[in-house]
Design a protein around this motif. Structure first.
Motif, PDB file in Angstrom:
ATOM      1  N   TRP A  79       9.465  -0.157  -5.855  1.00 55.77           N
ATOM      2  CA  TRP A  79       8.102  -0.596  -6.169  1.00 55.77           C
ATOM      3  C   TRP A  79       8.502  -1.207  -6.964  1.00 55.77           C
ATOM      4  O   TRP A  79       9.636  -1.479  -8.530  1.00 55.77           O
ATOM      5  CB  TRP A  79       7.264   0.437  -6.887  1.00 55.77           C
ATOM      6  CG  TRP A  79       7.241   1.850  -5.870  1.00 55.77           C
ATOM      7  CD1 TRP A  79       7.828   3.068  -5.766  1.00 55.77           C
ATOM      8  CD2 TRP A  79       6.066   1.775  -5.124  1.00 55.77           C
ATOM      9  NE1 TRP A  79       6.375   3.701  -4.702  1.00 55.77           N
ATOM     10  CE2 TRP A  79       5.797   2.229  -4.598  1.00 55.77           C
ATOM     11  CE3 TRP A  79       5.178   0.519  -5.083  1.00 55.77           C
ATOM     12  CZ2 TRP A  79       4.703   2.515  -3.243  1.00 55.77           C
ATOM     13  CZ3 TRP A  79       3.974   0.281  -4.234  1.00 55.77           C
ATOM     14  CH2 TRP A  79       3.363   1.431  -3.481  1.00 55.77           C
ATOM     15  N   ALA A 114       2.788  -2.888  -6.107  1.00 57.24           N
ATOM     16  CA  ALA A 114       1.664  -2.806  -6.391  1.00 57.24           C
ATOM     17  C   ALA A 114       0.749  -3.355  -7.628  1.00 57.24           C
ATOM     18  O   ALA A 114       1.270  -4.320  -7.670  1.00 57.24           O
ATOM     19  CB  ALA A 114       2.196  -1.469  -7.642  1.00 57.24           C
ATOM     20  N   MET A 145       2.691   2.625  -9.476  1.00 56.68           N
ATOM     21  CA  MET A 145       3.214   2.351  -8.561  1.00 56.68           C
ATOM     22  C   MET A 145       5.068   3.677  -8.702  1.00 56.68           C
ATOM     23  O   MET A 145       4.682   4.728  -8.212  1.00 56.68           O
ATOM     24  CB  MET A 145       4.138   1.210  -8.753  1.00 56.68           C
ATOM     25  CG  MET A 145       5.043   0.816  -9.556  1.00 56.68           C
ATOM     26  SD  MET A 145       5.638  -0.671  -9.826  1.00 56.68           S
ATOM     27  CE  MET A 145       6.532  -0.865 -10.883  1.00 56.68           C
ATOM     28  N   GLU A 151      -4.349   1.265  -6.992  1.00 59.47           N
ATOM     29  CA  GLU A 151      -3.179   1.681  -5.545  1.00 59.47           C
ATOM     30  C   GLU A 151      -4.001   1.956  -4.419  1.00 59.47           C
ATOM     31  O   GLU A 151      -3.033   2.654  -3.149  1.00 59.47           O
ATOM     32  CB  GLU A 151      -2.122   2.285  -6.162  1.00 59.47           C
ATOM     33  CG  GLU A 151      -1.567   2.414  -7.143  1.00 59.47           C
ATOM     34  CD  GLU A 151      -1.257   1.004  -7.585  1.00 59.47           C
ATOM     35  OE1 GLU A 151      -0.523   0.411  -6.536  1.00 59.47           O
ATOM     36  OE2 GLU A 151      -1.229   0.861  -8.554  1.00 59.47           O
ATOM     37  N   THR A 196      -3.848  -0.910  -2.622  1.00 60.85           N
ATOM     38  CA  THR A 196      -1.564  -0.711  -2.399  1.00 60.85           C
ATOM     39  C   THR A 196      -1.935   0.077  -0.252  1.00 60.85           C
ATOM     40  O   THR A 196      -1.357  -0.595   0.419  1.00 60.85           O
ATOM     41  CB  THR A 196      -1.280  -0.077  -2.834  1.00 60.85           C
ATOM     42  OG1 THR A 196      -1.348  -0.889  -4.217  1.00 60.85           O
ATOM     43  CG2 THR A 196       0.080  -0.420  -2.317  1.00 60.85           C
TER      44      THR A 196
END
Length: 611
Positions: free
Chosen positions: A36, A63, A69, A476, A479
């Protein structure tokens, strides 16, 4: 004599990480499933260039938040039962310190993650470099020293050749079942770009295997004798059972001997929910069946648990009991005056099963626990039954459980939901319950769900999160959409921090600064969580009750991308069945009569009273 290859420190580091291997279910896999990365001036030129050349062997994932992350990386490791891990790299400064909370979470939960934050210049040539923390009393200090108390191993790389020793040390910690936890290698940014002639043998593939030490014979014999002479023994299954992949041998041992099993938050799922000896959760958020068994037990055997205060009811639930701890880490095994069996959970349970092949509990103990479970199941039915009024957390949990399916994983972390889930979620298979409650970190949920999905893409992942925790960290979700890792988020909106509001009132305080209505405000916010989720790329809808929720869950299952379902809930309702006292200090002096009464009750309990 082997040759050498000239690489920057960052290039050598990423190449070495890509060559580390583990064996999972007979298949050799990279230990590091990826990196990450959020780049800044402290890592983009060094680590960024190195990672760009390693996309196939060491995938890089972008991220939106460094803490998020890192939570995803930690959840990946937990869902992988610590057999695989991920690494995280950030720039110097806030990018690095944003990960400190996640490092603490990993440390508390004994989970492996490799932190690679950028650091100051080793040469000190441009000091103070942008974002550098200056300690006027210690020129060697940087912001990354914050990682020291929350890392199992910490090193600052000030010369490129130092990684030749530092990286194997890091892996030894990450893969050791007793030492397992976060590792931080702070990478001075000039050293990331400096070259060195590394020996080619340094990059040879290596398989790392998790040790499974057998217990000491004398300690094992002591435990066998303790069980054989016990009338009412109880096993407490912790996370170590799952990390050792010992759920099968535990299930067989319990079924054959009749010893009942209760589960901690980390150990939940060690037995399927309807196993004949499964009592469910233990402690402050325990079932009535498990806590009654603990009260009646003359011997308690902990397996892979650190005996956190929620497990032991702040040391009141097991008081006066004979306690034996099976744990691979000696510092955990000796807690609370326990007799110790230091060893791997699986190896120890197998040896125990062999030694107890001809032994079973008394039929009366079996029957008492069977009856207690039946009573608990009736309480479960009552708590989770749908109603037409504003629903409780328990009723939402019941709806999600009915629709999720046997192979699903539920993810949660903080607030009232983990307690309700610990009591009420019925786990069909190991890995179906993923709740971070060692650090109880708000904001873990969405990022954690992404990490779980990355670890096991075949599972449906259901993230249950309150509005307060969602507002803390939700980025996220975008993400998950970007990576095509679908998660289903059930967002329970009780308009504030409902769990702490209940605790505040339970200790005599007036509702203050927890629910939005009780906080300083000129206008109460009317947050459209569904619209927000859609703005991040997810599909989303708000539902009006349990029936609508169950219909929405069907639609969510059919969706190809992450799906958010918002439902209003009652902040005042919690499941009354089960549970145990928890030590929360109440003020000795207060003008409120309610606080004074709560203090008197508190003093009675800490002076020896028990629930």
């Amino acid at each position: 004599m082997s040759g050498h290859v000239r690489l920057t420190m960052a290039q050598a580091l990423t190449r070495w990480l890509a060559m580390q291997r583990v064996e999972v279910d007979g298949v050799e896999l990279p230990y590091f499933a990826g990196m990450w990365a959020i780049f800044g001036h402290g890592n983009v030129a060094g680590m960024g260039e190195a990672l760009a050349g390693m996309e196939d062997a060491l995938p890089t994932y972008r991220a939106h938040n460094e803490q998020g992350m890192a939570h995803a990386a930690i959840a990946f490791a937990k869902a992988s039962r610590r057999r695989r891990a991920m690494a995280c790299t950030t720039s110097i400064g806030p990018g690095a310190t944003n990960m400190v909370t996640a490092a603490a979470l990993a440390h508390v939960n004994r989970l492996p993650v490799l932190f690679l934050p950028g650091d100051v210049y080793a040469s000190r040539r441009p000091d103070p470099v942008l974002q550098q923390i200056e300690d006027f009393a210690d020129g060697a200090v940087s912001a990354n020293d914050c990682f020291r108390p929350v890392s199992r191993y910490f090193d600052r790389i000030t010369r490129p050749e130092q990684i030749i020793d530092a990286l194997p040390r890091a892996m030894a910690v990450l893969t050791d079942p007793a030492l397992c936890g976060p590792v931080t290698l702070a990478l001075c940014q000039d050293m990331q770009a400096e070259a060195y002639d590394y020996p080619e043998g340094f990059f040879a593939p290596r398989i790392w295997r998790s040790r499974r030490p057998r217990p000491d014979r004398a300690e094992l014999n002591n435990l066998v004798e303790a069980i054989r002479t016990a009338k009412t023994p109880l096993i407490i299954a912790g996370g170590g059972v799952l990390y050792s992949e010992a759920e099968g041998v535990l299930s067989d041992l319990a079924a054959r001997t009749g010893i009942p099993v209760a589960e901690t938050q980390a150990g939940k799922g060690a037995l399927v929910w309807d196993h004949p000896q499964a009592l469910g959760s233990i402690g402050v958020t325990g079932t009535s069946a498990a806590n009654a068994a603990a009260e009646a037990a003359d011997l308690i055997v902990g397996v892979g648990t650190r005996l956190q205060d929620f497990t032991t009811g702040s040391r009141t639930l097991f008081a006066g009991k004979r306690l034996v701890q099976i744990n691979i880490a000696a510092p955990d095994a000796i807690k609370q005056g326990a007799e110790t069996v230091v060893g791997d959970a699986g190896e120890t349970l197998e040896a125990l099963a062999e030694a107890l092949a001809d032994w079973q509990v008394d039929d009366r103990w079996r029957a008492a626990n069977r009856d207690a479970v039946a009573e608990w199941n009736a309480a479960w039915d009552a708590a989770t039954a749908p109603v037409n009024a504003l629903p409780s957390d328990a009723q939402v949990i019941g709806a999600v459980w009915r629709q999720a399916g046997d192979d699903a994983t539920v993810v949660c972390a903080a607030g009232g939901l983990p307690g309700e889930l610990h009591k009420l979620w019925r786990t069909h298979r190991p890995g179906g319950y993923h709740v971070e409650y060692g650090f109880s970190c708000m904001g873990y949920e969405v990022a954690g769900g992404l990490g779980v999905k990355m670890a096991d893409p075949a599972r449906d992942v259901y993230v249950m999160v309150g509005d307060g925790s969602y507002l803390m960290l939700n980025s996220e979700l975008a993400t998950s959409v970007m990576l095509g890792r679908k998660i289903t988020v059930i967002l329970l909106d009780n308009r504030g921090y409902g769990c702490i509001n209940r605790l505040q009132q339970g200790t005599g305080g007036r509702p203050f600064n927890n629910l939005l209505a009780d906080a300083a405000h000129e206008i109460l916010p009317d947050i459209d969580f569904a619209a927000h989720a859609r703005s991040l790329g997810a599909a989303a809808e708000k539902v009006g009750g349990i029936a609508e929720l169950e219909a929405a869950l069907v639609r969510a299952k059919q969706s190809p991308k992450s799906y958010v379902i918002v439902i209003d809930t009652d902040p005042a309702i919690t499941t009354e069945a089960g549970g145990h006292w928890w030590d929360v200090a109440v003020p000795e002096v207060s003008a409120r009569a309610e606080v004074q009464a709560a203090r008197r009750d508190y003093e009675n309990r800490i002076d020896g009273g028990r629930t």
